[in-house]
Design an enzyme around this catalytic site. Structure first.
Site, PDB file in Angstrom:
ATOM      1  N   SER A  39      37.552  43.819  38.517  1.00 11.76           N
ATOM      2  CA  SER A  39      36.947  43.257  37.566  1.00 11.76           C
ATOM      3  C   SER A  39      36.496  43.983  36.218  1.00 11.76           C
ATOM      4  CB  SER A  39      35.506  42.579  38.251  1.00 11.76           C
ATOM      5  OG  SER A  39      34.640  43.721  37.526  1.00 11.76           O
ATOM      6  N   LYS A  40      35.763  42.974  35.535  1.00  6.94           N
ATOM      7  CA  LYS A  40      35.327  43.131  34.218  1.00  6.94           C
ATOM      8  C   LYS A  40      35.545  44.679  34.204  1.00  6.94           C
ATOM      9  CE  LYS A  40      34.501  41.239  30.342  1.00  6.94           C
ATOM     10  NZ  LYS A  40      33.607  40.064  29.639  1.00  6.94           N
TER      11      LYS A  40
END
Ligand code: GLU
Length: 440
Positions: free
Chosen positions: A209-210
């Site tokens: 994820s980010k």
């Protein structure tokens, strides 16, 4: 000439995610492989998240990776990208047409497209035929109550307007594709071919994820990675040249890259492997590449004096190159080449600058003063002759002079280090060390 037209269509989120960079790279490789065109389209319809800074981060990342594109709204290069935020008139024309043709209906102020509740097949060049059941699907909002068109609509309209032949994007968009196909159908236009590329996982199997460490291209720029190493690594996230090789240069990747060979399974992003790969590229990097990286990072770190001697920097780089895995290590490895007032590592001082060590250093200094030839080979001979004459190990001289000349106990090959520093600097540094550490 090839008719292939692909696009990279990032939303400005504030970072260029590794997954986004991989999507950009695969589109770029496919365009270059086929002799087609790559279009950059900024999907910036979400005004709240849309800042110039976020767009600049995308440009910077693409530029750093060496990924260029071939068209833009303006005539002639260098091309700016398309911005969806500037294309509302185009979207409106399509919406009017759908309305006129009775393909959409109004519901509580929004404009909706009727979705058949029958199965639909998405033919995908990577995933094969994927069937979506749609029995429980809702009709699709195309234009919100406030008049703004949704992502799915503008994404499809732009793919039509830009004559996109192949949509290469992350697998997270596969589930959007039935919606996109329904819009193409409502418009009576053929859809492009799809290639959904595998999700990227962390080594522990979680979805990257980010927020994950190292999820953003910017992290690698800041750490002083070589873009060619990162690009090479991104190539391997879902694709590989047949022989299972890991090091592949871009020209070869362009020649070999094709969509059917993209792997179906998830790709695992292994930061250790990227780190290793970067070390391989570092060791082989041409001096101009290393020098450019060093000038940038050493200047940022305040290590490089203004008007530095480029030949001296290159000589220093040449002897540390094989030890360096990451650009970020360069200031640490090179600072003492450019600073006379460095600190001495206290642990090394306690161990090496003993009365005997300092006596050996004094003796060595007298020997070095006589040296006309300060090349590594000549120094080695001189050190060995001295050790022999004094009945000592050569280490008795090596350790004190390394500490005196660099402030530390580890570093590049000692004779080469002394050669690069040069006689005058070495003697001055020995004097400084002796002065600072002489017994009271
Ligand atoms: N703007 C979308 C994203 O950033 C890409 C959609 C597409 O490639 O079709 O994920």
């Amino acid at each position: 000439m090839s008719s292939v037209r692909v696009r990279f269509a990032p939303s400005p989120t504030g970072l260029l995610h590794i997954g986004g960079a991989r999507t950009a790279l695969f589109n770029w490789l496919y365009a270059r492989h086929t002799g087609g065109k790559l279009i950059l389209r900024i999907e910036d319809t979400d005004a709240a998240r849309n800042t110039q800074e976020a767009v600049d981060i995308i440009f910077k990342g693409l530029q750093w990776l060496g990924l260029d594109w071939d068209e833009g709204p303006d005539k002639g290069g260098p091309y700016g990208p398309y911005f969806q935020s500037q294309r509302n008139d185009i979207y409106k024309k399509y919406v009017d047409r759908l309305r006129e043709e009775g393909k959409v209906y109004e519901h509580e102020g929004a404009l909706k497209l009727k979705i058949p509740r029958t199965p639909i097949v998405v033919p995908d060049l990577v995933c094969g035929d994927v069937t979506f059941d749609r029995a429980n699907d809702q009709d699709l909002v195309l234009v919100r109550k406030d008049g703004s068109p949704v992502f799915h609509l503008v994404n499809v309209i732009d793919d039509i307007e830009m004559k996109i032949t192949h949509v290469i994007r992350g697998e997270e968009h596969l589930s959007n594709t039935p919606k996109h196909l329904a819009i193409f159908e409502a418009l009576g236009l053929p859809a492009p071919r799809y290639a959904h590329i595998p999700i990227i996982l962390n080594t522990d199997g979680s979805k990257m994820s980010k927020r994950d460490q190292g999820a953003s291209v910017g992290d690698y720029i800041a750490a002083g990675y070589l873009p060619e190493a990162v690009r090479n690594y991104l190539c391997l996230l879902g694709w590989s040249p047949k022989e299972n090789r890991e090091i592949i240069d871009m020209q070869e990747a362009i020649e070999k890259f094709d969509l059917p060979q993209i792997k179906r399974g998830n790709a695992v992003f292994d930061t250790n492997k990227l780190f290793w790969l970067n070390g391989e590229y570092m060791r082989k990097a041409p001096m101009e590449r290393l020098e450019a990286l060093a000038v940038q990072l050493l200047t940022e770190a305040g290590v490089l004096p203004a008007g530095h001697d480029p030949a001296y920097l290159r000589a220093a780089l040449a002897i540390v190159q094989e030890k360096i895995k990451l650009g970020r290590e360069l200031p640490e490895w090179l600072s003492y080449f450019f600073q006379e007032e460095f600190a001495f590592d206290p642990a090394a001082v306690a161990k090496v600058f003993t009365p005997e060590g300092l006596a050996n250093l004094t003796r060595l200094r007298a020997e070095l003063e006589k040296a006309d030839d300060f090349t590594a080979a000549a120094l080695e001979t001189r050190f060995k002759a001295l050790a022999e004459a004094e009945g000592k190990k050569v280490g008795a001289y090596i350790h004190p002079v390394r500490l005196a000349a660099s402030g530390r106990s580890v570093g590049p090959s000692l004779y080469h280090l002394l050669e690069v520093l040069g006689k005058a600097r070495v003697l001055t540094r020995i004097d400084r060390a002796l002065g600072a550490h002489a017994p009271a």
